[in-house]
Structures are given as structure tokens and as C-alpha cells.
Design a protein around this motif. Sequence first.
Motif, PDB file in Angstrom:
ATOM      1  N   LEU A   1       0.835  -1.203   0.000  1.00 20.94           N
ATOM      2  CA  LEU A   1       0.000   0.000   0.000  1.00 20.94           C
ATOM      3  C   LEU A   1       0.872   1.256   0.000  1.00 20.94           C
ATOM      4  CD1 LEU A   1      -2.660   1.639   0.432  1.00 20.94           C
ATOM      5  CD2 LEU A   1      -2.363   1.196   2.897  1.00 20.94           C
ATOM      6  N   ILE A   2       1.839   1.302   0.890  1.00 21.30           N
ATOM      7  CA  ILE A   2       2.729   2.474   0.981  1.00 21.30           C
ATOM      8  C   ILE A   2       3.508   2.647  -0.320  1.00 21.30           C
ATOM      9  CG2 ILE A   2       4.755   3.412   2.173  1.00 21.30           C
ATOM     10  CD1 ILE A   2       3.737   1.898   4.689  1.00 21.30           C
ATOM     11  N   ASN A   3       3.985   1.540  -0.879  1.00 18.27           N
ATOM     12  CA  ASN A   3       4.747   1.606  -2.123  1.00 18.27           C
ATOM     13  C   ASN A   3       3.885   2.124  -3.277  1.00 18.27           C
ATOM     14  OD1 ASN A   3       7.197   0.860  -3.770  1.00 18.27           O
ATOM     15  ND2 ASN A   3       5.699  -0.466  -4.744  1.00 18.27           N
ATOM     16  N   THR A   4       2.619   1.723  -3.299  1.00 19.85           N
ATOM     17  CA  THR A   4       1.701   2.200  -4.338  1.00 19.85           C
ATOM     18  C   THR A   4       1.523   3.710  -4.248  1.00 19.85           C
ATOM     19  OG1 THR A   4       0.518   0.073  -4.408  1.00 19.85           O
ATOM     20  CG2 THR A   4      -0.638   2.008  -5.262  1.00 19.85           C
ATOM     21  N   VAL A   5       1.364   4.208  -3.035  1.00 18.77           N
ATOM     22  CA  VAL A   5       1.215   5.658  -2.846  1.00 18.77           C
ATOM     23  C   VAL A   5       2.494   6.378  -3.277  1.00 18.77           C
ATOM     24  CG1 VAL A   5       0.856   7.488  -1.150  1.00 18.77           C
ATOM     25  CG2 VAL A   5      -0.478   5.383  -1.003  1.00 18.77           C
TER      26      VAL A   5
END
Length: 395
Positions: A89-93
Amino acid sequence: MNESVFDIAARREVRENYLSRMESRHPKQSEDFQEAAAYIVSDACLEDLARLKSGDYYFGLLQGRDWQTKGKQRLIFTLPAKQNMICSLINTVISIKYDAFFSDSLYAGRPNRGRKAMLTAIRTWPDFGKMPILRADIRQFDAHTRYSFLEPQIDAFFADEPELCRFLKELSKEGDILKDGMITDCKQSIKTGLPFSSLLDNLYLRSLDQLIERKGFFYLRYCDDILISGERKEDLKLLLEEMTDAAESIGLHFHPEKTFIADKNEPFSFMGTKICGNVIDYDEQYIQSLIRNIKTFAKKTAVIKRKQDLLPELVLYKIISYINSRIERERFPDSFAYITTDASLKVLDQTIVDLIRSAASGTTGYKKYRISYDMIQRFGYQSLVNRYYRACSNR
């Protein structure tokens, strides 16, 4: 005020959109995936994002395992399902927020990009097949990455987000990992298999990218696979010398057998394809490997057919279902966007049809059998050549 990656990830709509994309990519969801998916939209996820932002790195030891692929051994890292999903999730953001800061020449770890997009970009190069090409590959890239070189890149790139810098550096530090049930020391900085690996690949190689761009060459890079176009071989040779020095300055070396300059009509392999001039086909080894897998299944199916005296229709259903699932797993329809010839597809098509017929007839060789092509089509096999030309008409 610049909103942090952690605050963006905490938004309900961001987490729901992320989860929707993940579910579309993983139609067959394991129990671990379903549990992690429920976690992403829960209050527990919000609490954990706040913990990571505050510097509470609550993850335990990373787990590593050796993975054999294409004759090579790589160290692959994993996290528990919930931790892996919050990292994803963090990487996607990050990839969405910072995408504009990366060169258009990079294709790994970026929204709406990837292997297919890069190979399609090769096909659509204006000078594709008209000039010499420098093909470069970094030897055992991730295994040779070191924290001392990566740390300043993280600090410089995410200077406005100290909390994110701290988190990414925690994941990149050298130190203990759990491997084969034992704690062992790991020097590798970029942890292959984790959601952030492609992002960190791009940061680690920023100096190399900047060198190529300063020289004015047109290039494409996917992780450690690089293609550079130049008008003269002499110019590419000089560039390669400078690239070699730049790579060695950060502890990396180019693979001597996979780094070379090809004339405009000289064939070479690249990312599962064979490129020659302006022609892109499948790599021969890849096609032969696929044929071997299908042939093994066909022989086993033929033996079962004889022993159990199965009806040809049942065998046709069984083997064609296997072949279709294999073709989808290999993402053949995606490759039609960049393949420019039907040469390998014709070979593969004919071989597959022969293997279907032999299995349905209970033979293990290419003997005479009475299975019509119409019957094979009725049970669901579609010619790859026909599918390719239909896809080409929609380009």
C-alpha cells in the motif's frame, strides 16, 4: 503543506482503491490474502501506519530463501501477509506521488508501466532497427547493492519526508535475517521480493541514469536491463566505459556475456525476446521450455488415456484446459503488443496441435491419429497465430 505518504495511505478511499486493484490482480485469493485484505480497510491498519510514521518499526526479522530461476540462485525476501500488504500500500502511494520525478526511460515499479510497456516502447522507437544498440545487464544486481550507497539516495530523493526516509532505510539496512530456520547476516541492501525493491532499484541507479541522460542517448531501463540507442558504435563504446566506471563506483559490475553492442541487424536476446533489426520475436529458449512443459503433460495424459481407456473427448477437455491455462499464465496475449512476427507462434501452434492429437489418441509419439482440427477448436483451443493477428489489428 506537503501531505506525507503515510497520511495519504491512511485515507479510506485510497485504501479501498488499492484493495480493488489488488483483488483484480489476484482473482484466486488465499486465506492469507483475504485476511490481509480485511486488515487494509480496518482501524488496525490506520494504527500501524501511524506507528510506522512515528518511527516504530514493528516488523520482525525479514525472512529470506534461495530461489532457483533460469539456472540462477537468488535470495528472495518475504514478509508476513499483513506486513507485506501494508508495505505494498505504501509503495503504491509512493509510486503515484513521486512518479513525475523519475525519468520517462524507466519502466520498473511505476504506475501503468512494466515489462510489456517497455517492450512495446522498443517496438515503437522511431529509429528501432536503424542504429546500433548497447544492451547492458548488471551482474547479480540486488545481491551486490550496499546500504552505504543507497542511504544517501533515499535521503536526497525523499528529503521532504523524514518519516518515509527512516522507514525505507530500516528495510534496507544490512543485518540479521531469518533463513532456513537460522539467523544469518545479510549484506544485501535491496531486498528482492519486497514491494519496495523496484523503487529502490531506481534510486540506487540514479547516477547511472543521469550519466546516460547527460550524454543525450535514447535509452530504456527495466531494473538492471538496459537498452541504449546510438548513431555510431564508437559513441556507445565510450559510453559503456563511463557506465562501467559509474557502476563500479557503487559496487556494481556489468555482466560480461550480457553486455555488448549489437549492429542494427545483429540478433540478441532481451527480456524473453529475440531482437534482430526491427523484428521482435520470442526467445527460442523460452519457446522450447514451454513446449517441453506441454509435451510432458501430453505424454502423461496419453498414458492415462490408454490405461483407463478414456474417451477422446474427455482427454481433449483435459489437455486443452491445461494448455489454455498455461498460455494465460505466460501472458501470451500481453506479448502480442510488442511481437512483430508470427514465426515462433507458427511453430508453437503446430506443436501444440500435434501434442493435443497424440494425447487424445493415446499415443506418445507423432503417429497417425484421427482428431480433426475442428474438434480441437470446439474444445476451446484457439490458434495463437490467429489471436496474434486479431491483436495486431487493434494496435
